[in-house]
Design a protein around this motif. Structure first.
Motif, PDB file in Angstrom:
ATOM      1  N   CYS A   7       0.804  -1.215   0.000  1.00  0.00           N
ATOM      2  CA  CYS A   7       0.000   0.000   0.000  1.00  0.00           C
ATOM      3  C   CYS A   7       0.843   1.275   0.000  1.00  0.00           C
ATOM      4  O   CYS A   7       2.044   1.263   0.296  1.00  0.00           O
ATOM      5  N   ILE A  46       2.507   5.840  -7.345  1.00  0.00           N
ATOM      6  CA  ILE A  46       1.588   4.777  -7.768  1.00  0.00           C
ATOM      7  C   ILE A  46       2.057   4.160  -9.081  1.00  0.00           C
ATOM      8  O   ILE A  46       2.060   2.938  -9.248  1.00  0.00           O
ATOM      9  N   LYS A  50       3.072   0.476  -8.319  1.00  0.00           N
ATOM     10  CA  LYS A  50       1.883  -0.320  -8.645  1.00  0.00           C
ATOM     11  C   LYS A  50       1.347  -1.044  -7.402  1.00  0.00           C
ATOM     12  O   LYS A  50       1.302  -2.284  -7.342  1.00  0.00           O
ATOM     13  N   PRO A  51       0.920  -0.287  -6.395  1.00  0.00           N
ATOM     14  CA  PRO A  51       0.455  -0.893  -5.137  1.00  0.00           C
ATOM     15  C   PRO A  51      -0.890  -1.592  -5.296  1.00  0.00           C
ATOM     16  O   PRO A  51      -1.629  -1.355  -6.259  1.00  0.00           O
ATOM     17  N   ASP A  52      -1.199  -2.452  -4.342  1.00  0.00           N
ATOM     18  CA  ASP A  52      -2.513  -3.098  -4.303  1.00  0.00           C
ATOM     19  C   ASP A  52      -3.570  -2.151  -3.745  1.00  0.00           C
ATOM     20  O   ASP A  52      -4.751  -2.274  -4.075  1.00  0.00           O
ATOM     21  N   LEU A  53      -3.126  -1.225  -2.893  1.00  0.00           N
ATOM     22  CA  LEU A  53      -4.061  -0.380  -2.140  1.00  0.00           C
ATOM     23  C   LEU A  53      -3.460   1.007  -1.926  1.00  0.00           C
ATOM     24  O   LEU A  53      -2.275   1.133  -1.648  1.00  0.00           O
ATOM     25  N   SER A  75      -6.897   0.563 -11.593  1.00  0.00           N
ATOM     26  CA  SER A  75      -5.624  -0.154 -11.509  1.00  0.00           C
ATOM     27  C   SER A  75      -5.251  -0.538 -10.082  1.00  0.00           C
ATOM     28  O   SER A  75      -4.375  -1.373  -9.873  1.00  0.00           O
ATOM     29  N   THR A  76      -5.891   0.078  -9.097  1.00  0.00           N
ATOM     30  CA  THR A  76      -5.586  -0.255  -7.704  1.00  0.00           C
ATOM     31  C   THR A  76      -6.812  -0.006  -6.842  1.00  0.00           C
ATOM     32  O   THR A  76      -7.734   0.712  -7.235  1.00  0.00           O
ATOM     33  N   ASN A  77      -6.826  -0.582  -5.650  1.00  0.00           N
ATOM     34  CA  ASN A  77      -7.912  -0.368  -4.700  1.00  0.00           C
ATOM     35  C   ASN A  77      -7.680   0.933  -3.947  1.00  0.00           C
ATOM     36  O   ASN A  77      -6.542   1.285  -3.645  1.00  0.00           O
ATOM     37  N   LYS A 179      -8.836  -6.576 -14.677  1.00  0.00           N
ATOM     38  CA  LYS A 179      -7.399  -6.598 -14.418  1.00  0.00           C
ATOM     39  C   LYS A 179      -6.849  -8.009 -14.526  1.00  0.00           C
ATOM     40  O   LYS A 179      -5.786  -8.243 -15.105  1.00  0.00           O
TER      41      LYS A 179
END
Length: 238
Positions: A7, A46, A50-53, A75-77, A179
């Motif tokens: 994150c 970001i 390329k974070p998940d969150l 692309s991310t949460n 995705k």
């Protein structure tokens, strides 16, 4: 083994970042990659990590959290953080996972992160088996997987929690994410043109600055994806 959720924090208030950093440090399934008090710098973070969150403040100078989330797309949460409850509705309209009101309570943060974890569990349960020329995708609730040949795909369309894969002969509906489907497609043959559409480059019949035509159907070309789309098709023109 549980997935480690990577994150980033973007908030123009250093004390707010400090609170989140402390809470994240207590959670074994979260890994903090970076933080920033500047929205534009956060956007670059970001793109880089390329974070998940992303924990994203709504009220920031130069670029608001809502505006930034629209640039990020799907692309991310995103979990929004703000001191103003009136922004909650607008936050959910851009598909945020959750909305945390400052001062953030640790139990409430855990609840929000659990929603992200459930999304990843859903993706894992819809694992795609792939090869160079095809992949298998789950198409119903009976653990049945259908073979999809890459050359048959016209485009893939995201509709809420499902993806419709449009082929030459049929439409395959799968409980999946766009995705996840994109990860199964070779980058030199497919491109995302909108937050809800991925198309096969060799199936494009014509295009302009706002639409792409495939098999007689016109699909929207999103602002976020336009430059990359024309860059790619220009490398293939005669």
């Amino acid at each position: 083994m549980a997935k480690i959720i990577k994150c980033i924090i973007i908030d123009d208030e250093p004390p707010a970042i400090k609170v989140l950093e402390t809470f994240i440090g207590k959670m074994k399934d979260l890994e903090l990659l970076a933080s920033s008090t500047d929205a534009l710098e956060g956007l670059e973070l970001i793109k880089k990590h390329k974070p998940d969150l992303v924990f994203l403040d709504i009220q920031m100078p130069e670029l608001t959290g809502i505006q930034l989330s629209k640039i990020i797309g799907d692309s991310t949460n995103i979990i929004f953080t703000t001191a103003y409850a009136q922004f909650a509705v607008e936050g959910f309209q851009v598909n945020a996972v959750d909305y945390l009101l400052k001062p953030i309570a640790f139990p409430r943060l855990i609840e929000a992160v659990e929603k992200v974890k459930k999304k990843f569990s859903s993706e894992i349960s819809t694992e795609i088996v792939k090869s160079e020329d095809y992949f298998f995708v789950k198409t119903d609730g009976k653990n049945r997987f259908q073979k999809v040949k890459l050359d048959d795909i016209l485009y893939a369309e995201s509709i809420k929690n499902y993806v419709v894969i449009h082929t030459k002969n049929e439409q395959l509906v799968t409980y999946n994410t766009l995705k996840k489907i994109q990860q199964s497609l070779p980058e030199d043959q497919f491109i995302k043109i909108h937050k809800s559409y991925i198309v096969a480059l060799n199936k494009i019949e014509k295009t302009d600055t706002s639409e792409v035509w495939i098999n007689g159907k016109n699909l929207p070309l999103g602002d976020t994806y336009r430059a990359e789309f024309f860059k790619k098709i220009n490398t293939k023109k005669l």
